[in-house]
Motif scaffolding. Structure first.
Motif, PDB file in Angstrom:
ATOM      1  N   VAL A 186      37.277  34.924  39.008  1.00  0.00           N
ATOM      2  CA  VAL A 186      36.307  35.469  39.959  1.00  0.00           C
ATOM      3  C   VAL A 186      35.482  34.344  40.590  1.00  0.00           C
ATOM      4  O   VAL A 186      35.291  34.297  41.815  1.00  0.00           O
ATOM      5  CB  VAL A 186      35.380  36.487  39.265  1.00  0.00           C
ATOM      6  CG1 VAL A 186      34.268  36.934  40.220  1.00  0.00           C
ATOM      7  CG2 VAL A 186      36.183  37.691  38.785  1.00  0.00           C
ATOM      8  N   TYR A 187      35.012  33.421  39.763  1.00  0.00           N
ATOM      9  CA  TYR A 187      34.232  32.282  40.264  1.00  0.00           C
ATOM     10  C   TYR A 187      35.019  31.499  41.312  1.00  0.00           C
ATOM     11  O   TYR A 187      34.499  31.167  42.399  1.00  0.00           O
ATOM     12  CB  TYR A 187      33.862  31.365  39.099  1.00  0.00           C
ATOM     13  CG  TYR A 187      33.493  29.957  39.500  1.00  0.00           C
ATOM     14  CD1 TYR A 187      32.257  29.667  40.054  1.00  0.00           C
ATOM     15  CD2 TYR A 187      34.412  28.911  39.331  1.00  0.00           C
ATOM     16  CE1 TYR A 187      31.925  28.373  40.427  1.00  0.00           C
ATOM     17  CE2 TYR A 187      34.090  27.616  39.700  1.00  0.00           C
ATOM     18  CZ  TYR A 187      32.851  27.349  40.251  1.00  0.00           C
ATOM     19  OH  TYR A 187      32.532  26.056  40.631  1.00  0.00           O
ATOM     20  N   SER A 188      36.277  31.201  41.019  1.00  0.00           N
ATOM     21  CA  SER A 188      37.094  30.366  41.905  1.00  0.00           C
ATOM     22  C   SER A 188      37.365  31.047  43.237  1.00  0.00           C
ATOM     23  O   SER A 188      37.271  30.416  44.305  1.00  0.00           O
ATOM     24  CB  SER A 188      38.419  30.020  41.215  1.00  0.00           C
ATOM     25  OG  SER A 188      38.185  29.311  40.013  1.00  0.00           O
ATOM     26  N   ILE A 189      37.692  32.331  43.188  1.00  0.00           N
ATOM     27  CA  ILE A 189      37.993  33.045  44.424  1.00  0.00           C
ATOM     28  C   ILE A 189      36.727  33.244  45.256  1.00  0.00           C
ATOM     29  O   ILE A 189      36.727  33.018  46.475  1.00  0.00           O
ATOM     30  CB  ILE A 189      38.678  34.381  44.104  1.00  0.00           C
ATOM     31  CG1 ILE A 189      40.070  34.099  43.511  1.00  0.00           C
ATOM     32  CG2 ILE A 189      38.796  35.253  45.360  1.00  0.00           C
ATOM     33  CD1 ILE A 189      40.791  35.321  43.019  1.00  0.00           C
ATOM     34  N   LEU A 239      46.686  33.295  46.920  1.00  0.00           N
ATOM     35  CA  LEU A 239      46.252  33.290  45.525  1.00  0.00           C
ATOM     36  C   LEU A 239      46.910  32.156  44.739  1.00  0.00           C
ATOM     37  O   LEU A 239      46.894  32.140  43.519  1.00  0.00           O
ATOM     38  CB  LEU A 239      46.514  34.655  44.894  1.00  0.00           C
ATOM     39  CG  LEU A 239      45.611  35.731  45.531  1.00  0.00           C
ATOM     40  CD1 LEU A 239      45.998  37.119  45.063  1.00  0.00           C
ATOM     41  CD2 LEU A 239      44.141  35.467  45.236  1.00  0.00           C
ATOM     42  N   THR A 240      47.437  31.192  45.475  1.00  0.00           N
ATOM     43  CA  THR A 240      47.790  29.888  44.902  1.00  0.00           C
ATOM     44  C   THR A 240      46.548  29.006  44.827  1.00  0.00           C
ATOM     45  O   THR A 240      46.602  27.899  44.288  1.00  0.00           O
ATOM     46  CB  THR A 240      48.872  29.183  45.743  1.00  0.00           C
ATOM     47  OG1 THR A 240      48.392  29.053  47.093  1.00  0.00           O
ATOM     48  CG2 THR A 240      50.174  29.974  45.750  1.00  0.00           C
ATOM     49  N   THR A 241      45.434  29.472  45.387  1.00  0.00           N
ATOM     50  CA  THR A 241      44.158  28.746  45.320  1.00  0.00           C
ATOM     51  C   THR A 241      43.830  28.399  43.872  1.00  0.00           C
ATOM     52  O   THR A 241      43.912  29.237  42.978  1.00  0.00           O
ATOM     53  CB  THR A 241      43.031  29.612  45.913  1.00  0.00           C
ATOM     54  OG1 THR A 241      43.317  29.848  47.300  1.00  0.00           O
ATOM     55  CG2 THR A 241      41.683  28.937  45.779  1.00  0.00           C
ATOM     56  N   ALA A 242      43.454  27.154  43.642  1.00  0.00           N
ATOM     57  CA  ALA A 242      43.242  26.652  42.276  1.00  0.00           C
ATOM     58  C   ALA A 242      42.175  27.432  41.531  1.00  0.00           C
ATOM     59  O   ALA A 242      41.092  27.709  42.060  1.00  0.00           O
ATOM     60  CB  ALA A 242      42.859  25.173  42.323  1.00  0.00           C
ATOM     61  N   ILE A 243      42.488  27.762  40.284  1.00  0.00           N
ATOM     62  CA  ILE A 243      41.512  28.385  39.387  1.00  0.00           C
ATOM     63  C   ILE A 243      40.828  27.281  38.588  1.00  0.00           C
ATOM     64  O   ILE A 243      41.501  26.472  37.936  1.00  0.00           O
ATOM     65  CB  ILE A 243      42.184  29.407  38.443  1.00  0.00           C
ATOM     66  CG1 ILE A 243      42.904  30.486  39.264  1.00  0.00           C
ATOM     67  CG2 ILE A 243      41.157  30.025  37.505  1.00  0.00           C
ATOM     68  CD1 ILE A 243      42.023  31.249  40.232  1.00  0.00           C
ATOM     69  N   LEU A 244      39.501  27.262  38.634  1.00  0.00           N
ATOM     70  CA  LEU A 244      38.699  26.217  38.001  1.00  0.00           C
ATOM     71  C   LEU A 244      37.750  26.832  36.981  1.00  0.00           C
ATOM     72  O   LEU A 244      37.371  27.999  37.102  1.00  0.00           O
ATOM     73  CB  LEU A 244      37.879  25.467  39.056  1.00  0.00           C
ATOM     74  CG  LEU A 244      38.631  24.926  40.272  1.00  0.00           C
ATOM     75  CD1 LEU A 244      37.652  24.237  41.216  1.00  0.00           C
ATOM     76  CD2 LEU A 244      39.733  23.971  39.855  1.00  0.00           C
ATOM     77  N   PRO A 245      37.326  26.053  35.980  1.00  0.00           N
ATOM     78  CA  PRO A 245      36.352  26.576  35.022  1.00  0.00           C
ATOM     79  C   PRO A 245      34.999  26.817  35.695  1.00  0.00           C
ATOM     80  O   PRO A 245      34.492  25.953  36.423  1.00  0.00           O
ATOM     81  CB  PRO A 245      36.267  25.471  33.960  1.00  0.00           C
ATOM     82  CG  PRO A 245      36.796  24.241  34.617  1.00  0.00           C
ATOM     83  CD  PRO A 245      37.792  24.694  35.635  1.00  0.00           C
ATOM     84  N   ALA A 246      34.427  27.982  35.428  1.00  0.00           N
ATOM     85  CA  ALA A 246      33.183  28.366  36.098  1.00  0.00           C
ATOM     86  C   ALA A 246      31.992  27.527  35.662  1.00  0.00           C
ATOM     87  O   ALA A 246      31.013  27.393  36.407  1.00  0.00           O
ATOM     88  CB  ALA A 246      32.906  29.846  35.845  1.00  0.00           C
ATOM     89  N   ASP A 247      32.069  26.952  34.483  1.00  0.00           N
ATOM     90  CA  ASP A 247      30.904  26.234  33.938  1.00  0.00           C
ATOM     91  C   ASP A 247      31.075  24.716  33.964  1.00  0.00           C
ATOM     92  O   ASP A 247      30.500  24.009  33.141  1.00  0.00           O
ATOM     93  CB  ASP A 247      30.644  26.696  32.502  1.00  0.00           C
ATOM     94  CG  ASP A 247      31.855  26.480  31.588  1.00  0.00           C
ATOM     95  OD1 ASP A 247      32.925  26.056  32.105  1.00  0.00           O
ATOM     96  OD2 ASP A 247      31.734  26.727  30.377  1.00  0.00           O
ATOM     97  N   TYR A 248      31.864  24.213  34.933  1.00  0.00           N
ATOM     98  CA  TYR A 248      32.130  22.773  34.997  1.00  0.00           C
ATOM     99  C   TYR A 248      31.736  22.265  36.379  1.00  0.00           C
ATOM    100  O   TYR A 248      32.131  22.852  37.394  1.00  0.00           O
ATOM    101  CB  TYR A 248      33.613  22.519  34.729  1.00  0.00           C
ATOM    102  CG  TYR A 248      34.000  21.058  34.674  1.00  0.00           C
ATOM    103  CD1 TYR A 248      33.690  20.276  33.561  1.00  0.00           C
ATOM    104  CD2 TYR A 248      34.671  20.455  35.728  1.00  0.00           C
ATOM    105  CE1 TYR A 248      34.053  18.936  33.511  1.00  0.00           C
ATOM    106  CE2 TYR A 248      35.040  19.123  35.686  1.00  0.00           C
ATOM    107  CZ  TYR A 248      34.722  18.367  34.579  1.00  0.00           C
ATOM    108  OH  TYR A 248      35.075  17.038  34.522  1.00  0.00           O
TER     109      TYR A 248
END
Length: 508
Positions: free
Chosen positions: A121-124, A170-179
């Motif tokens: 959710v954060y990444s999108i 939705l190939t958009t990179a998923i990243l950690p929300a707290d980094y």
């Protein structure tokens, strides 16, 4: 004094010969050492000096490498399809407006954190809103109405209207929300993790042992930045580099027998891009004259020994259904017609112009040299202005301070939109300042075309619009010649501009 100088030259020559002889042995030992430690050195033409945060990256060369570090819910395949990545599977509602993704169990970020629905959710949302400085907005996410997380491993995305292309984004990179250190110390979920970057020298990646999928076969890859073509060739010939993509046929011919050459396509639209907002290129007749002056096949034959696929608009053949081959020869070389158009536009004696080219890309420099000769035949005096890559990005791409430039434009994902939206009049990446009301209206139609065949037809109308109005002087999809040291295999080509390191491996 002259004798002393000649003696010094002779001594240096002899010393160079001795050192060269020693270097061959040393190079072989170095290569064996790399094979023993399962490491590889890859040459690249530009530094990864924009943000390493994938949501901020604008340079194709950075995306090309960081493809190995980041993944989205989906990922592209070499065949041009999409396959689940961080998502194990997904369903689409009957009305085609809700996508429900089920995340894989145990997918880890490179910092050891497990991927959760919160990270997705954060990444999108980060790319949809683009409220953070530097974020490149994903315009396709503007249709998102809501994102729900029924549990920690499920994400349901509802869009406002059906879309044939939404899943591709939705190939958009998923990243950690707290980094918060993605700019310089990126963390993803890919088969390789980022280790370090030394400015203007190298980028180091290592195999990620916790990767959820098929692991990388190499333990370490060092990417050496070689912006000078001569230095690059010396490094290949000396054994300092094991692999390098995007070489010209002339460069390949200089390699020794200890290299194999893999041949694919770069999946780029190479053209002489014209600044439609500056004189004389604000006149369609001038742009058309330039297009009639260009002989695509002559460029391919003279500069690339016949390697390359001629194109006539902003689409390359690997994009299959969107590519319109009928546009390839819309302009055939016609010197007299070009001169007549120039005279009609008020330039009976031609004019002077500048072709600004990033000097670290030899294919574009070689292309520009042939273009100078071709343009001269219609009375246009073109001068090549070689500039460093950083200056090209700031002055040409961002600042739009140029007349013409020779580069290749890529697609960030496998959609026609990724190549064609950039030429809408109000789009931030429209560096050629193309401004055509019909083109803008056609693009708006694609956004509400729910039938795939209908949407494809509209995209082809957009391609025809670019060609007929000579938005640019289109040339080719460059051949991608990859030099690979013998004993290394696994070069994989994709329909988009990426360098897949995960399949590379030593054969012995």
């Amino acid at each position: 004094m002259k004798k002393k100088f000649l003696a010094l030259v002779l001594l240096m020559t002899l010393l160079g010969t001795v050192l060269s002889g020693c270097g061959d042995g040393s190079a072989a030992e170095t290569q064996k050492s790399r094979a023993d430690t399962n490491e590889l050195v890859v040459g690249i033409a530009q530094d990864l000096d924009d943000s390493l945060d994938p949501h901020k990256t604008v340079k194709a060369g950075t995306r090309e490498v960081m493809f190995n570090v980041f993944e989205g819910l989906m990922k592209p395949t070499p065949d041009g399809d999409l396959t689940p990545a961080i998502a194990e599977n997904y369903e689409v509602s009957q009305d085609r407006m809700t996508y429900t993704f089920h995340l894989r169990e145990g997918v880890q970020f490179h910092n050891g954190k497990t991927v959760t629905a919160e990270d997705v959710v954060y990444s999108i949302q980060r790319c949809a809103a683009a409220t953070e400085t530097g974020i490149v907005q994903v315009e396709a996410f503007s249709v998102i109405q809501s994102i729900e997380t029924p549990d920690d491993k499920t994400v349901a995305i509802t869009i406002s209207e059906p879309s044939n292309e939404f899943i591709s984004y939705l190939t958009t990179a998923i990243l950690p929300a707290d980094y918060d250190k993605q700019d310089t110390d990126p963390v993803g979920t890919g088969p390789f993790k980022f280790v370090s970057r030394t400015a203007q020298d190298s980028v180091v990646l290592e195999k990620f042992e916790g990767y959820w999928g098929t692991p990388a076969q190499l333990d370490k890859v060092t990417l050496k930045i070689m912006e000078n073509a001569d230095s690059l060739m010396m490094s290949l010939q000396s054994g300092a580099i094991d692999l390098c993509a995007h070489l010209t046929s002339t460069q390949v011919a200089q390699l020794k027998e200890d290299f194999n050459v893999a041949e694919g396509t770069m999946n780029l639209v190479q053209a002489m891009y014209l600044n439609n907002a500056v004189e004389p290129f604000d006149d369609v007749r001038v742009r058309q004259a330039i297009s009639y002056a260009v002989d695509k096949q002559e460029i391919i034959d003279l500069a690339f020994d016949g390697y390359g696929s001629p194109i006539g608009s902003s689409m390359y053949p690997a994009f299959g259904k969107y590519f319109d081959d009928s546009l390839t020869n819309y302009y055939t070389r016609d010197v007299e017609k070009a001169k007549a158009l120039l005279a009609e536009a008020g330039y009976p004696n031609g004019f002077d112009m500048t072709i600004t080219v990033p000097s670290n890309y030899k294919p574009h420099m070689d292309t520009a040299e042939v273009l100078v000769q071709q343009l001269a035949q219609i009375g246009v005096n073109a001068t090549i202005e070689p500039i460093e890559w950083e200056s090209w990005v700031s002055d040409v791409y961002v600042g739009r301070q140029f007349q013409t430039t020779v580069v290749g434009v890529d697609a960030s994902n496998m959609t026609a939109r990724a190549l064609l939206e950039r030429f809408t009049s109000d789009y931030g990446k429209n560096f050629i300042n193309y401004n055509n009301a019909e083109y803008d209206a056609l693009f708006q139609q694609t956004l509400t075309a729910y039938d795939d065949a209908e949407q494809t037809g509209i995209y082809k109308q957009m391609l025809a619009n670019l060609t007929e109005n000579a938005a640019n002087a289109y040339i080719q999809d460059l051949a991608d010649l990859v030099a690979v040291r013998k004993g290394v295999e696994g070069v994989t080509f994709y329909p988009i501009y990426v360098l897949d390191l995960a399949n590379l491996h030593y054969t012995a």
